[in-house]
Design an enzyme around this catalytic site. Structure first.
Site, PDB file in Angstrom:
ATOM      1  N   SER A 134      -1.029  -3.808  -6.553  1.00 36.33           N
ATOM      2  CA  SER A 134      -0.892  -2.603  -5.734  1.00 36.33           C
ATOM      3  C   SER A 134       0.317  -1.802  -6.196  1.00 36.33           C
ATOM      4  O   SER A 134       1.251  -2.361  -6.791  1.00 36.33           O
ATOM      5  CB  SER A 134      -0.679  -3.003  -4.269  1.00 36.33           C
ATOM      6  OG  SER A 134      -0.357  -1.886  -3.484  1.00 36.33           O
ATOM      7  N   TYR A 147       3.932  -7.554   2.472  1.00 38.55           N
ATOM      8  CA  TYR A 147       2.855  -7.116   1.576  1.00 38.55           C
ATOM      9  C   TYR A 147       3.442  -6.721   0.213  1.00 38.55           C
ATOM     10  O   TYR A 147       2.920  -7.111  -0.836  1.00 38.55           O
ATOM     11  CB  TYR A 147       2.123  -5.929   2.214  1.00 38.55           C
ATOM     12  CG  TYR A 147       0.943  -5.415   1.414  1.00 38.55           C
ATOM     13  CD1 TYR A 147      -0.263  -6.101   1.388  1.00 38.55           C
ATOM     14  CD2 TYR A 147       1.030  -4.229   0.688  1.00 38.55           C
ATOM     15  CE1 TYR A 147      -1.343  -5.629   0.657  1.00 38.55           C
ATOM     16  CE2 TYR A 147      -0.044  -3.742  -0.042  1.00 38.55           C
ATOM     17  CZ  TYR A 147      -1.228  -4.445  -0.062  1.00 38.55           C
ATOM     18  OH  TYR A 147      -2.307  -3.978  -0.791  1.00 38.55           O
ATOM     19  N   SER A 150       4.429  -9.720  -1.682  1.00 36.02           N
ATOM     20  CA  SER A 150       3.255 -10.461  -2.185  1.00 36.02           C
ATOM     21  C   SER A 150       2.675  -9.791  -3.429  1.00 36.02           C
ATOM     22  O   SER A 150       2.250 -10.463  -4.368  1.00 36.02           O
ATOM     23  CB  SER A 150       2.185 -10.589  -1.090  1.00 36.02           C
ATOM     24  OG  SER A 150       1.487  -9.380  -0.891  1.00 36.02           O
ATOM     25  N   LYS A 151       2.656  -8.465  -3.440  1.00 34.39           N
ATOM     26  CA  LYS A 151       2.058  -7.780  -4.589  1.00 34.39           C
ATOM     27  C   LYS A 151       2.981  -7.844  -5.806  1.00 34.39           C
ATOM     28  O   LYS A 151       2.505  -7.887  -6.949  1.00 34.39           O
ATOM     29  CB  LYS A 151       1.692  -6.340  -4.217  1.00 34.39           C
ATOM     30  CG  LYS A 151       0.533  -6.267  -3.215  1.00 34.39           C
ATOM     31  CD  LYS A 151      -0.737  -6.937  -3.751  1.00 34.39           C
ATOM     32  CE  LYS A 151      -1.943  -6.776  -2.846  1.00 34.39           C
ATOM     33  NZ  LYS A 151      -3.164  -7.389  -3.389  1.00 34.39           N
ATOM     34  N   ILE A 180      -6.407   3.966  -1.661  1.00 32.19           N
ATOM     35  CA  ILE A 180      -7.857   3.893  -1.879  1.00 32.19           C
ATOM     36  C   ILE A 180      -8.548   3.852  -0.512  1.00 32.19           C
ATOM     37  O   ILE A 180      -8.102   3.133   0.401  1.00 32.19           O
ATOM     38  CB  ILE A 180      -8.222   2.619  -2.684  1.00 32.19           C
ATOM     39  CG1 ILE A 180      -7.321   2.459  -3.930  1.00 32.19           C
ATOM     40  CG2 ILE A 180      -9.703   2.645  -3.072  1.00 32.19           C
ATOM     41  CD1 ILE A 180      -7.417   3.534  -4.968  1.00 32.19           C
TER      42      ILE A 180
END
Ligand SMILES: NC(=O)c1ccc[n+]([C@@H]2O[C@H](COP(=O)([O-])OP(=O)(O)OC[C@H]3O[C@@H](n4cnc5c(N)ncnc54)[C@H](OP(=O)(O)O)[C@@H]3O)[C@@H](O)[C@H]2O)c1
Length: 243
Positions: A134, A147, A150-151, A180
């Site tokens: 991401s 998040y 994690s990415k 997206i």
């Protein structure tokens, strides 16, 4: 026939990738968490669906076993991922939310990749592994730090396996999507509509799942056969710094 594993296959990016890979002739085996599935979504293509959780070792093994029964595994697309259930400032982030996000996005992705990598080595025919990371791997969002962390972890998983598997003829690359239009962003649609209208994305529109799926296909059809360990930013130009 060559088999492609796609996780998160019921979601926006996963489904688009599975459909495009199946249209290209792969026998696709996909995993998602839901069991109430409308298989007509797969348009009669060669897509086998397994309900399971990539954070479970048993489910990962089942996924690889079923894929192997269909043919040699040529492609793994790690799409499954979650955002925190509740967006909280990093000063309030909980260990529970951290463990939830990291357990799927990093631990699940890492150990599924390890399992498939060993299977591809055993098969001796090379392969392509594509991780959906991401823009959050390198962009701070203080309301969903777990998040972003994690990415960033997925980006290192990409580099580690690319390094380790290069001599086996297995390429490992990642796609870093921007904004997206999928279920994941539906909950913040208005916020992103406004940001895009305000010029955040130079190309001036939401990314679509097919934008990502086309890149997935290009990363496993030989187009980028001399590329490994690379991050492909797919964000409509959002990363461009402007003065
Ligand atoms: N949409 C964006 O703007 C965007 C941007 C950058 C990166 N991404 C990444 O793209 C990937 C796909 O997301 P998406 O946008 O397509 O969102 P999505 O529509 O929510 O799809 C995610 C899919 O992953 C599945 N999943 C989650 N945890 C799983 C687990 N433990 N085991 C198996 N499947 C699991 C979900 O299944 P259930 O439906 O059963 O929960 C869901 O179908 C994610 O990794 C996400 O982080 C998305």
């Amino acid at each position: 026939m060559s088999t492609a594993i796609v996780t998160g296959v019921l979601g926006g990016i996963g489904k688009a990738s599975a459909l495009m890979l199946a249209e290209k002739g792969y026998s696709v085996v996909g995993m998602g968490r839901r069991s109430d599935v409308d298989l007509s979504d797969f348009k009669g293509l060669d897509i086998t669906y397994l309900a399971g959780d990539i954070s479970s070792a048993d489910d990962r093994q089942r996924l690889v076993d079923v894929a192997t029964q269909k043919g040699d595994i040529a492609v793994l697309v790690n799409v499954a991922g979650v955002a925190p259930k509740v967006r909280r400032d990093i000063l309030e982030m909980t260990e529970e939310s951290y463990d939830f996000v990291m357990g799927i996005n990093v631990r699940g992705t890492l150990f599924l990749t390890q399992l498939v990598a060993n299977k591809m080595i055993e098969q001796g025919k090379g392969g392509s592994i594509i991780n959906i990371s991401s823009c959050s791997a390198y962009t701070s969002s203080t309301s969903r730090g777990e998040y972003c962390i994690s990415k960033a972890g997925v980006s290192m998983i990409t580099k580690l396996f690319a390094d380790r598997l290069a001599s086996e003829g297995i390429t490992v690359n990642e796609i870093c999507p921007g904004i997206i239009a999928t279920g994941m962003t539906a909950v913040v649609k208005e916020k992103y509509d406004n940001l895009i209208a305000g010029g955040l994305v130079p190309l001036g529109r939401w990314g679509q799942p097919d934008d990502v799926a086309k890149a997935v296909v290009a990363l496993c059809d030989g187009t980028f056969g001399y590329t490994t360990g690379q991050s492909f930013i797919l964000d409509g130009g959002m990363h461009i710094r402007k003065l």
